[in-house]
Design an enzyme around this catalytic site. Structure first.
Site, PDB file in Angstrom:
ATOM      1  N   HIS A  22      39.779  51.928  64.052  1.00 33.46           N
ATOM      2  CA  HIS A  22      39.980  53.146  63.230  1.00 33.46           C
ATOM      3  C   HIS A  22      39.103  54.296  63.380  1.00 33.46           C
ATOM      4  O   HIS A  22      39.469  55.383  63.537  1.00 33.46           O
ATOM      5  CB  HIS A  22      39.651  52.383  61.826  1.00 33.46           C
ATOM      6  CG  HIS A  22      39.757  53.558  60.796  1.00 33.46           C
ATOM      7  ND1 HIS A  22      40.732  53.647  59.800  1.00 33.46           N
ATOM      8  CD2 HIS A  22      38.692  54.403  60.436  1.00 33.46           C
ATOM      9  CE1 HIS A  22      40.696  54.644  59.199  1.00 33.46           C
ATOM     10  NE2 HIS A  22      39.589  55.209  59.178  1.00 33.46           N
ATOM     11  N   GLU A  23      37.912  53.641  63.604  1.00 31.05           N
ATOM     12  CA  GLU A  23      36.792  55.116  64.076  1.00 31.05           C
ATOM     13  C   GLU A  23      37.025  55.670  65.386  1.00 31.05           C
ATOM     14  O   GLU A  23      36.814  56.895  65.433  1.00 31.05           O
ATOM     15  CB  GLU A  23      35.199  54.438  63.796  1.00 31.05           C
ATOM     16  CG  GLU A  23      35.003  54.134  62.324  1.00 31.05           C
ATOM     17  CD  GLU A  23      35.038  55.179  61.450  1.00 31.05           C
ATOM     18  OE1 GLU A  23      34.875  56.331  61.723  1.00 31.05           O
ATOM     19  OE2 GLU A  23      35.453  54.686  60.018  1.00 31.05           O
ATOM     20  N   HIS A  26      39.631  58.177  65.308  1.00 33.23           N
ATOM     21  CA  HIS A  26      39.355  59.522  64.914  1.00 33.23           C
ATOM     22  C   HIS A  26      38.561  60.514  65.947  1.00 33.23           C
ATOM     23  O   HIS A  26      38.765  61.585  66.077  1.00 33.23           O
ATOM     24  CB  HIS A  26      38.252  59.448  63.575  1.00 33.23           C
ATOM     25  CG  HIS A  26      38.731  58.842  62.403  1.00 33.23           C
ATOM     26  ND1 HIS A  26      40.009  59.533  61.755  1.00 33.23           N
ATOM     27  CD2 HIS A  26      38.416  58.140  61.573  1.00 33.23           C
ATOM     28  CE1 HIS A  26      40.039  59.072  60.655  1.00 33.23           C
ATOM     29  NE2 HIS A  26      39.260  58.043  60.400  1.00 33.23           N
TER      30      HIS A  26
END
Length: 219
Positions: A22-23, A26
């Site tokens: 997820h990170e 980004h």
């Protein structure tokens, strides 16, 4: 105690994958749209150690799993990682590109949820395999954590991804006013969590998504 250790072991890998990818997503998206901040900070990485927040990645999820296991229930996991640093002002089109950078994290959770669903189906097709049951439980945990993170992060409250997406889509004036909520976003989120309001909102969405995943794999 043995049951607790087994449960923590099953959940550990799905949680680390869910938060790490997820990170990292980004960071990849921010770099693609012109901001190298995450890359320069070493956060475009699949190494979980670069993204782990001791409280949000380990302590809080671990306590939820432990309490749920000891109580004989199924955990509704909640947690977070260290946010990837993004300088939205360095994006080529800051307001427009903010949407794609914010959406990249939940999109990663969406993809992982489907990947875990496929693994779950594979485990069910291998009943004679000694690893089939642990694999199925881990895949189920992977679907659960990614479903929760998907809808939690799409909640329209800054600084969550859904809040940034809303800021990107709103006209300039309302977007600026809405963005002013960000310093209060996390306390608001905690209030919604502990009053049960957040669960009432996310619960049906997660349940419907789990049903969609089951349909996808033919269950």
């Amino acid at each position: 105690m043995q049951e607790l250790i087994v449960t923590l072991t099953i959940w550990a890998l799905p949680v680390l994958f869910a938060i790490t990818l997820h990170e990292a997503a980004h960071g990849y998206a921010a770099r693609h749209f012109g901001d190298p901040t995450a890359e320069l900070a070493g956060r475009i990485s699949l190494n979980p150690l670069r993204h782990i927040d001791p409280m949000g990645t380990i302590l809080v999820p671990g306590l939820i799993v432990a309490v749920s296991t000891l109580a004989g229930g199924s955990p509704m996991l909640f947690g977070w990682a260290k946010p990837v640093p993004v300088n939205f002002g360095r994006l080529r089109k800051p307001k427009a590109d903010m949407l794609w950078v914010a959406a990249a994290g939940p999109f990663a959770n969406l993809v992982m949820a489907f990947a875990w669903a496929v693994l779950f189906r594979f485990a069910l097709m291998s009943p004679e395999n000694v690893y089939a049951l642990p694999m199925a439980k881990m895949a189920d945990a992977g679907m659960q954590i990614n479903a929760v993170l998907l809808f939690l992060n799409l909640f329209p409250l800054p600084p969550l991804d859904g809040g940034r997406i809303a800021v990107s889509l709103l006209p300039a004036g309302p977007a600026y006013k809405f963005a002013q909520i960000e310093p209060y976003g996390f306390p608001i989120l905690l209030v919604l969590l502990f009053t049960g309001i957040l669960g009432d909102i996310l619960g049906p969405l997660v349940a419907f998504f789990r049903f969609a995943l089951a349909t996808f794999i033919g269950l």
